[in-house]
Design an enzyme around this catalytic site. Structure first.
Site, PDB file in Angstrom:
ATOM      1  N   GLY A 127      35.199  59.783   2.243  1.00 25.84           N
ATOM      2  CA  GLY A 127      33.853  59.479   1.782  1.00 25.84           C
ATOM      3  C   GLY A 127      33.608  58.006   1.592  1.00 25.84           C
ATOM      4  N   ASN A 128      32.396  57.702   1.153  1.00 25.79           N
ATOM      5  CA  ASN A 128      31.984  56.315   1.004  1.00 25.79           C
ATOM      6  C   ASN A 128      32.676  55.619  -0.160  1.00 25.79           C
ATOM      7  OD1 ASN A 128      29.998  56.210   3.167  1.00 25.79           O
ATOM      8  ND2 ASN A 128      28.830  57.658   1.928  1.00 25.79           N
ATOM      9  N   VAL A 129      32.901  56.340  -1.263  1.00 26.51           N
ATOM     10  CA  VAL A 129      33.587  55.720  -2.397  1.00 26.51           C
ATOM     11  C   VAL A 129      35.024  55.364  -2.041  1.00 26.51           C
ATOM     12  CG1 VAL A 129      34.381  56.042  -4.765  1.00 26.51           C
ATOM     13  CG2 VAL A 129      32.072  56.770  -4.123  1.00 26.51           C
ATOM     14  N   GLU A 150      45.894  63.006   3.861  1.00 30.60           N
ATOM     15  CA  GLU A 150      45.454  63.976   4.868  1.00 30.60           C
ATOM     16  C   GLU A 150      44.819  63.305   6.077  1.00 30.60           C
ATOM     17  OE1 GLU A 150      44.055  67.717   2.095  1.00 30.60           O
ATOM     18  OE2 GLU A 150      42.592  66.196   2.651  1.00 30.60           O
ATOM     19  N   GLY A 176      42.475  69.808   0.453  1.00 26.51           N
ATOM     20  CA  GLY A 176      43.836  69.477   0.037  1.00 26.51           C
ATOM     21  C   GLY A 176      43.912  68.862  -1.344  1.00 26.51           C
ATOM     22  N   LYS A 224      21.356  63.672  -7.559  1.00 27.03           N
ATOM     23  CA  LYS A 224      19.947  64.065  -7.408  1.00 27.03           C
ATOM     24  C   LYS A 224      19.027  63.242  -8.309  1.00 27.03           C
ATOM     25  CE  LYS A 224      20.463  68.707  -5.527  1.00 27.03           C
ATOM     26  NZ  LYS A 224      19.942  68.306  -4.201  1.00 27.03           N
ATOM     27  N   GLY A 238      40.769  61.033  -0.741  1.00 26.48           N
ATOM     28  CA  GLY A 238      39.806  61.927  -0.122  1.00 26.48           C
ATOM     29  C   GLY A 238      38.875  61.151   0.784  1.00 26.48           C
TER      30      GLY A 238
END
Length: 499
Positions: A269-271, A292, A386, A406, A267
């Site tokens: 993102g930063n991770v 993807e 996906g 948060k 996926g």
């Protein structure tokens, strides 16, 4: 006129975006190119938004039903949302204004698996596709089209549409020519197997065959993709990446993986980018990706000779990486394949290539059910994207997440997920900064112990307290339904899941 429009008939259809927007009417189903901030039309959305605003000023209705590959950008979803020009949207969105409209009911959203939508459009599930608007790099002499930085659902939208509008974007590098592999499965009930055995197999054309007679307008643009910058990995991201890499090492030690056959899906993102940074210094070689999106970390792996092939449907790059991609597109075309998302996300191929899937989440519960879409079970965030295509069909499915959000007010591990997108039957491994929980082969009560061990320490006593109450009720999958959503209700009442 751009020298990238080589077809004589389509040269005669070059016009302004405002003129082309006249082909879009109130109530139309409009399918556009674009996937994760790449390859979306840059001019037509603003022109359609202006039409909507003009109509609204006269007290007239003007809204469209918008279909894409995945998320686009402020220049597409954003301008249309701000103009109140979207009635319905599918299959994935990340625009904040549009998200607010979904949640207050002023626009409608259908959250659909990305591999499903193209076929559903072709089969008429949503009615007629009135207009397809597709960004491309070049129109060839024979009328075939070279897609830009995303393929997405272009094939299905062009096939189903009554009218096609092409945007030829000269910002996109012509080095993309040859990178695409456009393959359209046979019509439903006449299909044969998708002939991809290895990640690098090419099975289609480096261009998109369209019905030229459907093209009503060609618009010239010169504008970049969204190309949002990634944050530098923080300490939590680095720990999650290290734990994920430890999981891979343990799979090698167990004989279920080798250092030269890792097929990844990731996926955005930063991770995930932190994971790919970790792979640069790992023992893994000849890595391939069937995924993807191509991210910064994959370009780094290709540059380092660690990744041999990356197959995707789109890019999701930072501004610096996008410049690198354009400058060295000829080189990257030797290692990158861009396919339609019906192929990049096809369950048959995902199952065959034996990939390890890695995706993010909003929350997971103690038994391994995953909520990827709805905050507190009701408010849509972005969508399933996906992740379902890959989670259900991967060799090994994994989810990576910080243990809290948060500032610690929200736990990513809860007693019972408030909305379930991926069931315990599909999710196998969970990774936080506190380790990884391998749930394969475990019964529900055993799973709970593993999941609590990777939760944030502040939440472990509360989760253990819930498990004790649930176990007292009995059952194969113990729950105390009077307490199952206390984390969520406490947060809504007090602003924190902690007592």
């Amino acid at each position: 006129m751009s020298d990238r429009i080589l077809n004589a008939e389509l040269k005669r259809k070059v016009m302004s975006a405002a003129e082309a927007a006249e082909f879009v009417q109130h109530g139309d189903n409009v399918g556009v190119s674009g996937f994760t901030g790449a390859g979306y039309p840059k001019a037509l959305p603003s022109a359609i938004a202006e039409r909507a605003q003009a109509a609204h000023a006269k007290g007239e209705d003007f809204k469209i039903n918008l279909f894409t590959g995945a998320s686009t950008a402020d220049a597409a979803d954003g301008v249309l949302a701000n103009a109140g020009a979207i009635n319905f949207r599918a299959p994935y969105n990340s625009d904040r204004t549009l998200r607010a409209q979904f949640n207050d009911g002023t626009a409608f959203y259908s959250d659909i698996h990305l591999s499903h939508l193209g076929q559903q459009v072709q089969q008429g599930f949503f009615g007629r596709m009135n207009v397809a608007i597709l960004e491309c790099v070049r129109i060839n002499e024979d009328g075939t089209v070279v897609p830009s930085s995303a393929v997405g659902n272009n094939v299905e939208y062009a096939d189903a549409a009554d009218k096609i509008i092409l945007e030829v974007n000269t910002w996109q590098s012509e080095g993309l020519v040859g990178m695409h592999d456009v393959y359209a499965p046979e019509k439903l009930w006449e299909r044969t197997p998708i002939p991809i055995v290895n990640v690098g197999d090419r099975i289609g054309d480096p261009f998109h065959r369209i019905d030229v007679s459907k093209v009503v307008a060609v618009v010239e643009t010169d504008a970049p993709d969204r190309n949002s910058p990634f944050k530098e990995p923080d300490e939590v991201s680095k720990k999650i990446a290290a734990n994920f890499l430890q999981f891979l090492e343990d799979e090698v030690a167990a004989g279920r993986l080798s250092y030269d056959n890792y097929v990844m899906q990731s996926g955005v993102g930063n991770v995930p980018n932190a994971v790919m940074a970790g792979l640069l210094d790992s023992k893994f070689e000849n890595i391939t990706a069937y995924t993807e999106v191509i991210q910064d970390g994959m370009l780094d792996l290709i540059d380092a000779g660690k990744m041999t092939v990356a197959s995707a449907t789109s890019f999701s790059l930072s501004p610096d990486a996008a410049v690198r991609m354009n400058d060295r597109a000829d080189f990257y075309a030797q290692h990158i394949i861009l396919r339609p998302q019906a192929i990049s996300n096809h369950p048959e191929v995902i199952r065959r290539v034996g990939l390890i899937a890695s995706n993010g989440l909003i929350e997971a519960d103690i038994y391994g059910n995953v909520n990827s879409t709805n905050v507190a079970g009701t408010r849509i965030m972005n969508g399933i994207g996906g992740s379902g295509d890959f989670t259900r069909n991967a060799y090994i499915s994994s989810f990576v997440t910080p243990s809290v959000a948060k500032g610690g007010a929200i736990s990513a591990i809860v007693p019972f997920a408030a909305h379930i997108d991926h069931t315990e039957h599909d999710a196998m491994v969970f990774v936080t900064e506190y380790g990884y929980a391998d749930l394969r082969g475990l019964a529900p009560r055993q799973r709970a112990e593993k999941m609590i061990a990777i939760a944030h320490p502040d939440y472990r006593p509360l989760l253990e307290e819930y498990v004790a109450a649930a176990n007292a009720k009995g059952g194969h999958t113990p729950h105390d339904l009077t307490k199952a959503f206390e984390f969520h209700t406490r947060f809504l009442d007090t602003g924190t899941m902690l007592k």
